[in-house]
Design an enzyme around this catalytic site. Sequence first.
Site, PDB file in Angstrom:
ATOM      1  N   ASN A  43       0.762  -1.261  -0.139  1.00  0.00           N
ATOM      2  CA  ASN A  43       0.028   0.013  -0.090  1.00  0.00           C
ATOM      3  C   ASN A  43       0.742   1.405  -0.070  1.00  0.00           C
ATOM      4  O   ASN A  43       0.134   2.194   0.703  1.00  0.00           O
ATOM      5  CB  ASN A  43      -0.940   0.103   1.252  1.00  0.00           C
ATOM      6  CG  ASN A  43      -1.960  -0.992   0.984  1.00  0.00           C
ATOM      7  OD1 ASN A  43      -1.750  -1.912   0.751  1.00  0.00           O
ATOM      8  ND2 ASN A  43      -3.382  -0.404   1.375  1.00  0.00           N
ATOM      9  N   LYS A 130       1.495 -13.258  -1.564  1.00  0.00           N
ATOM     10  CA  LYS A 130       2.307 -12.220  -2.320  1.00  0.00           C
ATOM     11  C   LYS A 130       3.631 -12.158  -1.937  1.00  0.00           C
ATOM     12  O   LYS A 130       4.500 -12.207  -2.530  1.00  0.00           O
ATOM     13  CB  LYS A 130       1.602 -10.983  -2.485  1.00  0.00           C
ATOM     14  CG  LYS A 130       1.860 -10.308  -3.892  1.00  0.00           C
ATOM     15  CD  LYS A 130       1.723  -8.934  -3.784  1.00  0.00           C
ATOM     16  CE  LYS A 130       3.078  -7.979  -3.242  1.00  0.00           C
ATOM     17  NZ  LYS A 130       2.619  -6.591  -3.202  1.00  0.00           N
ATOM     18  N   HIS A 150      -2.093  -5.520 -10.036  1.00  0.00           N
ATOM     19  CA  HIS A 150      -1.974  -5.337 -11.431  1.00  0.00           C
ATOM     20  C   HIS A 150      -1.934  -6.372 -12.194  1.00  0.00           C
ATOM     21  O   HIS A 150      -2.815  -6.757 -13.138  1.00  0.00           O
ATOM     22  CB  HIS A 150      -0.603  -4.642 -11.867  1.00  0.00           C
ATOM     23  CG  HIS A 150      -0.412  -3.332 -11.180  1.00  0.00           C
ATOM     24  ND1 HIS A 150      -1.238  -2.268 -11.461  1.00  0.00           N
ATOM     25  CD2 HIS A 150       0.580  -2.657 -10.120  1.00  0.00           C
ATOM     26  CE1 HIS A 150      -0.658  -1.103 -10.979  1.00  0.00           C
ATOM     27  NE2 HIS A 150       0.355  -1.627 -10.076  1.00  0.00           N
TER      28      HIS A 150
END
Length: 239
Positions: A43, A130, A150
């Site tokens: 973030n 991730k 993305h």
Amino acid sequence: MSINIKKIIKINELLIKHFGVPERQNPLPNPLDTLIATILSQNTNDNNSYKAFNNLKKTFNNWEEASNASKKEIEKLIKVAGLANSKSYAIKNLLNELKKRNDFKLNFLTKESYKNIIDELTKFKGIGVKTASCVLLFSLNRNICPVDTHLHRILNRIKLVNTKTPEKTFWELNKNFPDKIAHTFHTNLILLGREICKPIKPNCSICPIEKMCQFDKKNFITDKKETKKRILLLDNIGI
Ligand code: SF4
């Protein structure tokens, strides 16, 4: 649904034509550097997470020394990356655990299968699939393709997968990922997502994989500002 390997290979080729082959760090970063850098990158933008990572690196001689710092001290050093409370908690918890195991090099990971490595790393609070998969790709040189927002958005738009979350996209994509191209594919798709296939108003008229994309809301109305920026860019590089 089985993944379309030929489509991945073709997209990879088209992205290389457009963006080139991304460079790899040499030597590869150590796994703990990658873990902490990826926690910090959540973030926020690259610039701020890089500053926070550097603050830690400049303050401590090594991660063992950082493990003796208080959570508050770490929080202060990484404030620039945002979410300092939860990120400092995750970092402190990770370092404490590695201190107990006396394994700051994460040697316990190296011989495991990629699924076991993800299982082990996601046991630490604040480390998700991730972050764990970034360690696999960037530090352990495994042919595993991490999926961020993305990649999740683009892979669904081009209908390579049909999934609801980045984590589901990750497992679907990596079931049978073609050899040797994970780093190039991952890095170039992030560039595509940042520069062209944006969440709102993707710039489909300049997209290098437009012919392979089955998104039903493609946008061919070119943003004047974007076009101007592109003309300036091409002028600058003399094309
Ligand atoms: S054609 Fe448009 S929607 Fe499809 S990948 Fe390219 S930019 Fe994204």
